[in-house]
Design a protein around this motif. Structure first.
Motif, PDB file in Angstrom:
ATOM      1  N   ASP A  24       0.756  -1.238  -0.118  1.00 36.43           N
ATOM      2  CA  ASP A  24      -0.082   0.029  -0.235  1.00 36.43           C
ATOM      3  C   ASP A  24       0.755   1.274   0.000  1.00 36.43           C
ATOM      4  O   ASP A  24       0.573   2.346  -0.410  1.00 36.43           O
ATOM      5  CB  ASP A  24      -1.114  -0.044   1.213  1.00 36.43           C
ATOM      6  N   GLU A  25       2.100   1.007   0.708  1.00 34.48           N
ATOM      7  CA  GLU A  25       2.734   2.236   0.605  1.00 34.48           C
ATOM      8  C   GLU A  25       3.353   2.733  -0.797  1.00 34.48           C
ATOM      9  O   GLU A  25       3.602   3.855  -0.948  1.00 34.48           O
ATOM     10  CB  GLU A  25       4.277   1.946   1.502  1.00 34.48           C
ATOM     11  N   TYR A  26       3.607   1.681  -1.646  1.00 31.97           N
ATOM     12  CA  TYR A  26       3.984   1.933  -2.993  1.00 31.97           C
ATOM     13  C   TYR A  26       2.915   1.832  -4.199  1.00 31.97           C
ATOM     14  O   TYR A  26       3.198   1.664  -5.254  1.00 31.97           O
ATOM     15  CB  TYR A  26       5.112   1.114  -3.393  1.00 31.97           C
ATOM     16  N   ALA A  27       1.489   1.873  -3.843  1.00 33.92           N
ATOM     17  CA  ALA A  27       0.362   1.764  -4.469  1.00 33.92           C
ATOM     18  C   ALA A  27       0.704   2.909  -5.911  1.00 33.92           C
ATOM     19  O   ALA A  27       0.250   2.571  -6.854  1.00 33.92           O
ATOM     20  CB  ALA A  27      -0.728   1.816  -3.791  1.00 33.92           C
ATOM     21  N   GLN A  28       0.915   4.161  -5.631  1.00 34.92           N
ATOM     22  CA  GLN A  28       0.861   5.103  -6.660  1.00 34.92           C
ATOM     23  C   GLN A  28       2.154   4.952  -7.590  1.00 34.92           C
ATOM     24  O   GLN A  28       1.951   4.896  -8.689  1.00 34.92           O
ATOM     25  CB  GLN A  28       1.310   6.510  -5.883  1.00 34.92           C
ATOM     26  N   LEU A  29       3.127   4.378  -7.202  1.00 40.84           N
ATOM     27  CA  LEU A  29       4.294   3.726  -7.793  1.00 40.84           C
ATOM     28  C   LEU A  29       3.774   2.526  -8.830  1.00 40.84           C
ATOM     29  O   LEU A  29       3.939   2.515 -10.103  1.00 40.84           O
ATOM     30  CB  LEU A  29       5.482   3.293  -7.133  1.00 40.84           C
ATOM     31  N   GLY A  30       3.120   1.699  -8.173  1.00 39.43           N
ATOM     32  CA  GLY A  30       2.375   0.625  -8.715  1.00 39.43           C
ATOM     33  C   GLY A  30       1.407   0.972 -10.023  1.00 39.43           C
ATOM     34  O   GLY A  30       1.568   0.508 -11.118  1.00 39.43           O
ATOM     35  N   ASN A  31       0.788   2.002  -9.703  1.00 38.77           N
ATOM     36  CA  ASN A  31      -0.090   2.443 -10.664  1.00 38.77           C
ATOM     37  C   ASN A  31       0.541   2.992 -11.789  1.00 38.77           C
ATOM     38  O   ASN A  31       0.146   2.850 -12.880  1.00 38.77           O
ATOM     39  CB  ASN A  31      -1.359   3.300 -10.159  1.00 38.77           C
ATOM     40  N   SER A  32       1.475   3.889 -11.465  1.00 39.68           N
ATOM     41  CA  SER A  32       2.286   4.332 -12.376  1.00 39.68           C
ATOM     42  C   SER A  32       2.995   3.256 -13.449  1.00 39.68           C
ATOM     43  O   SER A  32       3.090   3.628 -14.823  1.00 39.68           O
ATOM     44  CB  SER A  32       3.451   5.210 -11.903  1.00 39.68           C
ATOM     45  N   ILE A  33       3.402   2.253 -12.898  1.00 38.75           N
ATOM     46  CA  ILE A  33       4.070   1.381 -13.755  1.00 38.75           C
ATOM     47  C   ILE A  33       3.156   0.436 -14.509  1.00 38.75           C
ATOM     48  O   ILE A  33       3.291   0.084 -15.690  1.00 38.75           O
ATOM     49  CB  ILE A  33       5.044   0.280 -12.886  1.00 38.75           C
ATOM     50  N   ASN A  34       2.021   0.437 -14.092  1.00 37.48           N
ATOM     51  CA  ASN A  34       0.865  -0.433 -14.640  1.00 37.48           C
ATOM     52  C   ASN A  34       0.408   0.319 -16.028  1.00 37.48           C
ATOM     53  O   ASN A  34       0.089  -0.261 -16.888  1.00 37.48           O
ATOM     54  CB  ASN A  34      -0.433  -0.597 -13.507  1.00 37.48           C
ATOM     55  N   LYS A  35       0.512   1.693 -15.823  1.00 34.53           N
ATOM     56  CA  LYS A  35       0.242   2.655 -16.999  1.00 34.53           C
ATOM     57  C   LYS A  35       1.148   2.474 -18.238  1.00 34.53           C
ATOM     58  O   LYS A  35       0.719   2.216 -19.214  1.00 34.53           O
ATOM     59  CB  LYS A  35      -0.140   4.016 -16.581  1.00 34.53           C
ATOM     60  N   ILE A  36       2.477   2.342 -17.776  1.00 34.24           N
ATOM     61  CA  ILE A  36       3.587   2.041 -18.627  1.00 34.24           C
ATOM     62  C   ILE A  36       3.361   0.945 -19.272  1.00 34.24           C
ATOM     63  O   ILE A  36       3.644   0.872 -20.453  1.00 34.24           O
ATOM     64  CB  ILE A  36       4.689   2.271 -17.942  1.00 34.24           C
ATOM     65  N   LEU A  37       2.947  -0.340 -18.632  1.00 29.69           N
ATOM     66  CA  LEU A  37       2.762  -1.518 -18.975  1.00 29.69           C
ATOM     67  C   LEU A  37       1.740  -1.700 -20.143  1.00 29.69           C
ATOM     68  O   LEU A  37       1.367  -2.730 -20.794  1.00 29.69           O
ATOM     69  CB  LEU A  37       2.842  -2.513 -18.024  1.00 29.69           C
ATOM     70  N   GLN A  38       0.915  -0.446 -20.248  1.00 34.57           N
ATOM     71  CA  GLN A  38      -0.207  -0.754 -21.220  1.00 34.57           C
ATOM     72  C   GLN A  38       0.231  -0.485 -22.703  1.00 34.57           C
ATOM     73  O   GLN A  38      -0.358  -0.479 -23.543  1.00 34.57           O
ATOM     74  CB  GLN A  38      -1.553   0.016 -20.883  1.00 34.57           C
ATOM     75  N   ASP A  39       1.300   0.061 -22.759  1.00 34.98           N
ATOM     76  CA  ASP A  39       2.246   0.406 -23.873  1.00 34.98           C
ATOM     77  C   ASP A  39       1.754  -0.678 -24.974  1.00 34.98           C
ATOM     78  O   ASP A  39       2.065  -1.786 -24.690  1.00 34.98           O
ATOM     79  CB  ASP A  39       3.686   0.721 -23.920  1.00 34.98           C
ATOM     80  N   GLN A  40       1.281  -0.223 -26.239  1.00 39.23           N
ATOM     81  CA  GLN A  40       0.983  -1.193 -27.228  1.00 39.23           C
ATOM     82  C   GLN A  40       2.492  -2.134 -27.859  1.00 39.23           C
ATOM     83  O   GLN A  40       2.137  -3.132 -28.181  1.00 39.23           O
ATOM     84  CB  GLN A  40       0.372  -0.644 -28.457  1.00 39.23           C
ATOM     85  N   ARG A  41       3.408  -1.355 -27.644  1.00 39.71           N
ATOM     86  CA  ARG A  41       4.518  -2.248 -28.225  1.00 39.71           C
ATOM     87  C   ARG A  41       4.837  -3.462 -27.421  1.00 39.71           C
ATOM     88  O   ARG A  41       5.709  -4.151 -27.632  1.00 39.71           O
ATOM     89  CB  ARG A  41       5.896  -1.210 -27.838  1.00 39.71           C
ATOM     90  N   LEU A  42       3.979  -3.526 -25.936  1.00 41.62           N
ATOM     91  CA  LEU A  42       4.308  -4.906 -25.206  1.00 41.62           C
ATOM     92  C   LEU A  42       3.187  -5.931 -25.507  1.00 41.62           C
ATOM     93  O   LEU A  42       2.908  -6.903 -25.168  1.00 41.62           O
ATOM     94  CB  LEU A  42       4.121  -4.561 -23.850  1.00 41.62           C
ATOM     95  N   ASP A  43       2.252  -5.588 -26.592  1.00 39.96           N
ATOM     96  CA  ASP A  43       1.126  -6.471 -26.986  1.00 39.96           C
ATOM     97  C   ASP A  43       1.580  -7.941 -27.532  1.00 39.96           C
ATOM     98  O   ASP A  43       2.638  -7.756 -28.323  1.00 39.96           O
ATOM     99  CB  ASP A  43       0.313  -5.879 -28.171  1.00 39.96           C
ATOM    100  N   GLY A  44       1.344  -8.953 -26.890  1.00 37.51           N
ATOM    101  CA  GLY A  44       2.029 -10.385 -27.218  1.00 37.51           C
ATOM    102  C   GLY A  44       3.207 -10.582 -26.578  1.00 37.51           C
ATOM    103  O   GLY A  44       3.675 -11.773 -26.528  1.00 37.51           O
ATOM    104  N   ALA A  45       3.632  -9.609 -25.768  1.00 31.31           N
ATOM    105  CA  ALA A  45       5.170  -9.857 -25.056  1.00 31.31           C
ATOM    106  C   ALA A  45       4.790 -10.433 -23.694  1.00 31.31           C
ATOM    107  O   ALA A  45       3.624 -10.139 -23.232  1.00 31.31           O
ATOM    108  CB  ALA A  45       6.018  -8.651 -25.046  1.00 31.31           C
ATOM    109  N   THR A  46       5.928 -10.736 -23.158  1.00 31.42           N
ATOM    110  CA  THR A  46       5.734 -11.120 -21.661  1.00 31.42           C
ATOM    111  C   THR A  46       6.675 -10.423 -21.042  1.00 31.42           C
ATOM    112  O   THR A  46       7.765 -10.401 -21.113  1.00 31.42           O
ATOM    113  CB  THR A  46       5.873 -12.765 -21.410  1.00 31.42           C
ATOM    114  N   THR A  47       6.193  -9.723 -19.778  1.00 25.93           N
ATOM    115  CA  THR A  47       7.051  -8.777 -19.157  1.00 25.93           C
ATOM    116  C   THR A  47       7.018  -9.024 -17.595  1.00 25.93           C
ATOM    117  O   THR A  47       6.006  -9.089 -17.008  1.00 25.93           O
ATOM    118  CB  THR A  47       6.510  -7.270 -19.524  1.00 25.93           C
TER     119      THR A  47
END
Length: 485
Positions: A24-47
């Motif tokens: 919970d202390e890093y939820a904001q960081l988690g949400n920021s990274i989740n947004k980054i991981l929506q990048d279409q360049r990662l479609d079909g990739a495993t990260t």
């Protein structure tokens, strides 16, 4: 307390393990990274993304952190840790020149041996120094053969899973206990081949090989043209030392340069030494003297030798420039030192055993080589961060940390493979991390300090990507460096 970060989860596939978790202390960081991981360049990739507190090792963010992925050159993190622990920061490789003969009237009445013990940093100037030392001992002629001894390691030259298409180039150079490098980047087992436009249109391009060696045969099928786009290839034929140059070089165009791996590098080192002997005036006499490989007799007398730079010093070109040959040499050297066998089997065993001692779960890891060239190496990002946390308590950790590329720092032996990435605040000079690149694999793992001054450890492993994904890795590192609680 650990809570699920639910934002942006719809893009995730079903699986038994949680895909994204954060404290919970890093939820904001988690949400920021989740947004980054929506990048279409990662479609079909495993990260796989793992972030831990450097002080405690507590996981503060986990996205597929337990999924085994190919690490590419992040494999070198395990190799560097094992080498520093097993060999030590002050470890040096040794090269010896020996003889089994007597010196009579300036003539060495027998064979001269060049015995390699793994040094990947030997340059032409080092062979010159050997020859000069022999002259100073009164040797003017050799009535015998010149024999290279590469028996310190086994005869297997290439690690598992190297592709034929890679074997021509420096990054997949053959490993031998007796080898040489073309310059102070120490790409052992390779030469630099340059193609320059000829002064006469229609003539072949002018080819230069550094260092000069008769081991490499140039097959020049190129043409100098008046103008146009440079279209030239430089490649070694598989199983030979024939280097084929094909295509066109326009007048006034830039030089084409390739680092070409030599087939059987022991002969390459031996050829450089013979040239140095000749240049210093030492002649071979007798009937048909040979230049060949063999084993120096146990009773052979040491004439001269050279110790390499320390492992602490070698760690800079090794890790900053992600030198594959260094990784594989270190593996064989660890096998030799620990088990008396300079082989990949024993060297990789040492890397695995050391990784286990550092707390890694080896049942979750597959190690096939020491450099990360293999597409069969597997490790979860959580185990990479586990390693990065664990090494902090080791006495050699400052050397390990100093060997990592530093974001945005232009000096090659500081910034390394990150010198042209993350060149602005808050990442420049802050993010210290190992890069990794293979076809459809990209990785970045290391350390970053948040705006609050907290050191976090992170690992990003991306597999099956078909686009340039290093910007996504940089965004994640930047999100860490920008983070405030």
């Amino acid at each position: 307390m650990v809570i699920a970060v639910l934002a942006f989860l719809p893009f995730l596939i079903e699986d038994s393990q949680p895909k994204v978790i954060a404290t919970d202390e890093y939820a904001q960081l988690g949400n920021s990274i989740n947004k980054i991981l929506q990048d279409q360049r990662l479609d079909g990739a495993t990260t796989g993304v793992s972030i831990r507190k450097a002080t405690t090792g507590e996981i503060v963010y986990d996205h597929f952190g337990e999924t085994r992925l190919h690490p590419a050159s992040n494999m070198k993190l395990l190799t560097a840790a094992a080498a520093l622990e097993t060999l030590g920061e002050d470890y040096r490789f040794t090269t010896e020149v020996l003889t089994d003969a007597q010196l009579k009237g300036g003539v060495l009445q027998g064979n001269l041996y060049l015995k390699g013990k793994g040094d990947p940093t030997l340059l032409k100037q080092d062979f010159d120094a050997f020859a000069q030392n022999l002259v100073s001992k009164g040797i003017k002629k050799i009535n015998g053969d010149l024999i290279g001894d590469d028996t310190w390691y086994d005869k297997i030259r290439l690690s598992s899973d190297i592709n034929w298409s890679d074997e021509s180039y420096y990054y997949a150079a053959q490993v031998s206990a007796l080898t040489a490098s073309p310059n102070a980047d120490f790409d052992a087992g390779s030469v630099i081949v340059e193609a320059h436009a000829n002064s006469t249109i229609g003539e072949q391009a002018t080819i230069k090989v550094s260092p000069e060696t008769d081991v490499v045969k140039i097959i020049n099928r190129s043409t100098t043209v008046a103008s146009g786009t440079k279209n030239i290839t430089i490649e070694r034929e598989h199983g030979t030392n024939n280097v084929v140059i094909e295509g066109t070089v326009p007048v006034g165009g830039t030089v084409t340069r390739e680092w070409i791996a030599v087939w059987e590098p022991s002969y390459y080192a031996l050829d450089l030494f013979k040239k140095s002997l000749t240049e210093q005036g030492i002649k071979f006499v007798g009937s048909k003297p040979k230049v060949t490989l063999g084993k120096a007799p146990k009773q052979a007398q040491l004439l001269t030798s050279k110790d390499s730079m320390t492992l602490k010093e070698l760690s800079i070109p090794f890790m900053k420039l992600s030198n594959n040959a260094h990784a594989e040499v270190l593996a064989k050297e660890m096998g030799k030192v620990v088990y008396g066998e300079g082989s990949w089997d024993k060297g990789l065993q040492v890397i695995g055993e050391n990784s286990s001692k550092l707390g890694l779960d080896m049942e979750r890891i597959m190690i096939r080589d020491a450099s990360g060239m293999s597409h069969i190496n597997l490790i979860p990002s959580n185990e990479v961060t586990n390693l990065l946390v664990s090494v902090q308590k080791e006495p050699w950790y400052p050397t390990f940390l100093n060997s990592l590329p530093v974001a945005g720092v232009a000096e090659r032996f500081v910034g390394g493979t990150l010198r042209n990435r993350m060149k602005t605040e808050p990442t420049v000079g802050n993010v210290k991390a190992k890069t990794g690149t293979l076809t459809a694999v990209s990785a970045l793992s290391g350390y970053a300090t948040t705006k609050d001054g907290e050191l976090l450890v992170f690992s990003v492993l991306i597999n099956n990507d078909l686009a340039a994904v290093t910007p996504i890795e940089d965004q994640i590192a930047t999100a860490i460096a920008n983070y405030t609680k």
